[in-house]
Enzyme design. Structure first.
Site, mmCIF file in Angstrom:
data_model
loop_
_atom_site.group_PDB
_atom_site.id
_atom_site.type_symbol
_atom_site.label_atom_id
_atom_site.label_comp_id
_atom_site.label_asym_id
_atom_site.label_seq_id
_atom_site.Cartn_x
_atom_site.Cartn_y
_atom_site.Cartn_z
ATOM 1 N N HIS A 1 1.012 -1.272 0.008
ATOM 2 C CA HIS A 1 -0.107 0.053 0.129
ATOM 3 C C HIS A 1 0.682 1.294 0.057
ATOM 4 O O HIS A 1 0.790 2.362 -0.918
ATOM 5 C CB HIS A 1 -0.962 -0.012 1.214
ATOM 6 N N GLU A 2 1.903 1.109 1.007
ATOM 7 C CA GLU A 2 2.745 2.501 0.971
ATOM 8 C C GLU A 2 3.653 2.425 -0.266
ATOM 9 O O GLU A 2 4.071 3.573 -0.749
ATOM 10 C CB GLU A 2 3.643 2.242 2.240
ATOM 11 N N HIS B 1 1.816 4.668 -2.983
ATOM 12 C CA HIS B 1 1.939 6.050 -2.643
ATOM 13 C C HIS B 1 3.364 6.383 -3.096
ATOM 14 O O HIS B 1 3.349 7.522 -3.932
ATOM 15 C CB HIS B 1 1.739 6.451 -1.178
ATOM 16 N N ASP C 1 -5.610 8.670 3.731
ATOM 17 C CA ASP C 1 -5.620 9.014 2.469
ATOM 18 C C ASP C 1 -6.724 9.845 1.915
ATOM 19 O O ASP C 1 -6.771 10.600 0.905
ATOM 20 C CB ASP C 1 -5.442 7.514 1.751
HETATM 21 ZN ZN LIG Z 1 -2.181 5.332 2.633
#
Ligand SMILES: [Zn+2]
Length: 391
Positions: free
Chosen positions: A79-80, A83, A176
């Site tokens: 997930h990171e 980003h 987010d």
């Molecule tokens: Zn996030």
């Protein structure tokens, strides 16, 4: 935060914070302890067909709990990475990805102020989580029903990664969804104003989350709520200050040398404290007057320094005995934000403003905060209209 590096992905260091080592076994335990109930939910919701008897014997619940917890954190790293890689595509360098108490943090050295870039960076994480959830579900489907343990872990990860994506999309800035909200608000108004509005919504959500956590006895949610609240406040203040002080230099808001109260090194600590009391200053530059060289700055003395001497001994000690000689200085042309960052970095309350070795003023936290209040309440600042006595 104490953290150590465990490796790197796409050239981005992946770090573990010490708090993570607490939360990993906790998660493994929680999942293991609730394995029967969760397997039941998976059987009902995904028609998982898990043989509950086969996964609840002996150490198996704890091993499966550990596998699911590790899988969950792998999902958080991905997930990171979503980003981070998106941000890097826009040219923003990523310092590291750290796993800690509440999941993952991707550390950017600067944030995009372009709303389209921020929007894309913010949604990339949840999109990756959805993909990880879908991928886990695909693996779950192809895993034979006889492997109940593997089906449990994969089914669990499928549901949790999708849940993670939705939770992160709550408009609780700086989560987010909150960043998405700020990006959308920043389409039609200044970035700082959009940040403040998003932060207000974020704080409201944090309070709701905290209350919900309190009534449902969910300690993790209460922790996340606290974190969101504090992070929203500090990021909003940071951004607002940066915007407010865009064209403001240290010279604009410092106390110029002419207005500065100074002390001599021979002054006793008792006299110094008396002066602090009557003049209501807590820090003085120490200036030595020399018949040949004129005035010379030799140190800085603060209330904290003075208080190191016991009250009864304050007549026996002088400023010279307690002052700081390792002086932190700043140029009058530096911008005000640099002064704040430097004070924060050294954890001090004031900086001497020095231009070519000459003391031209003093800037304190109070000066900065007062100037910030004025800018915020008046809306504008016109630094050029202020007399620059220090120049
Ligand atoms: Zn996030």
């Amino acid at each position: 935060m104490r953290s150590f590096r465990i490796g790197s992905l796409f050239g981005i260091p992946i770090k573990l914070d010490l708090t993570f080592l607490l939360v990993l076994p906790l998660f493994a335990y929680l999942i293991g302890a609730q394995i029967e109930g969760v397997a039941g939910i998976l059987n009902d919701g995904l028609a998982a067909g898990i043989d509950i008897g086969a996964i609840t014997s002996g150490l198996l619940p704890w091993l499966l709990g550990l596998a699911a917890a590790i899988g969950l954190f792998v999902g958080v790293v991905l997930h990171e990475l979503g980003h981070s890689l998106t941000a890097r595509r826009y040219g923003f360098p990523i310092e590291s990805i750290t796993l800690w108490l509440f999941g993952g943090i991707a550390a950017f050295s600067e944030m995009p102020e372009d709303w389209r870039q921020e929007l894309n960076i913010a949604v990339a994480g949840p999109i990756v989580s959805i993909l990880v959830g879908v991928g886990s579900y695909a693996l779950f489907v192809v895993t034979p029903e006889s492997l109940s343990g593997a089906r449990f872990v994969l089914g669990y990860l499928a549901v949790l990664n999708v849940a993670l994506a939705f939770f992160n999309m709550l408009p609780a800035f700086p989560m987010d969804g909150g960043r998405v909200l700020r990006a959308l608000l920043a389409r039609s108004q200044p970035y700082a104003q959009a940040t403040q509005q998003a932060a207000s919504v974020g704080k409201l959500f944090a309070v709701l989350m905290g209350l919900f956590g309190l009534f449902s006895g969910n300690i993790i949610l209460i922790g996340v709520a606290f974190f969101v609240y504090i992070a929203a406040s500090s990021e909003a203040q940071q951004v607002t200050m940066k915007a407010a002080f865009q064209d403001v230099t240290v010279g604009d808001i410092m106390t110029p040398a002419d207005d500065l109260h100074t002390v001599e090194p021979e002054t006793t600590v008792a006299e110094l404290i008396q002066r602090m009391f009557t003049e209501r200053h807590t820090g003085y530059p120490v200036v030595d007057t020399d018949a040949f060289e004129g005035e010379r700055l030799i140190g800085l003395v603060t209330l904290t320094d003075a208080r190191e001497i016991e009250p009864v001994e304050r007549d026996a000690y002088t400023v010279e005995d307690v002052m700081t000689t390792e002086l932190k200085t700043i140029d009058p042309d530096s911008d005000a934000m640099t002064a704040i960052d430097r004070m924060r970095e050294h954890d001090i309350g004031r900086l001497l403003v020095v231009d070519n070795d000459d003391l031209v003023g003093l800037i304190s936290r109070t000066d900065v905060m007062t100037a910030f209040d004025i800018v915020q309440q008046s809306g504008v600042i016109a630094p050029s209209s202020r007399p620059r006595t220090a120049d």
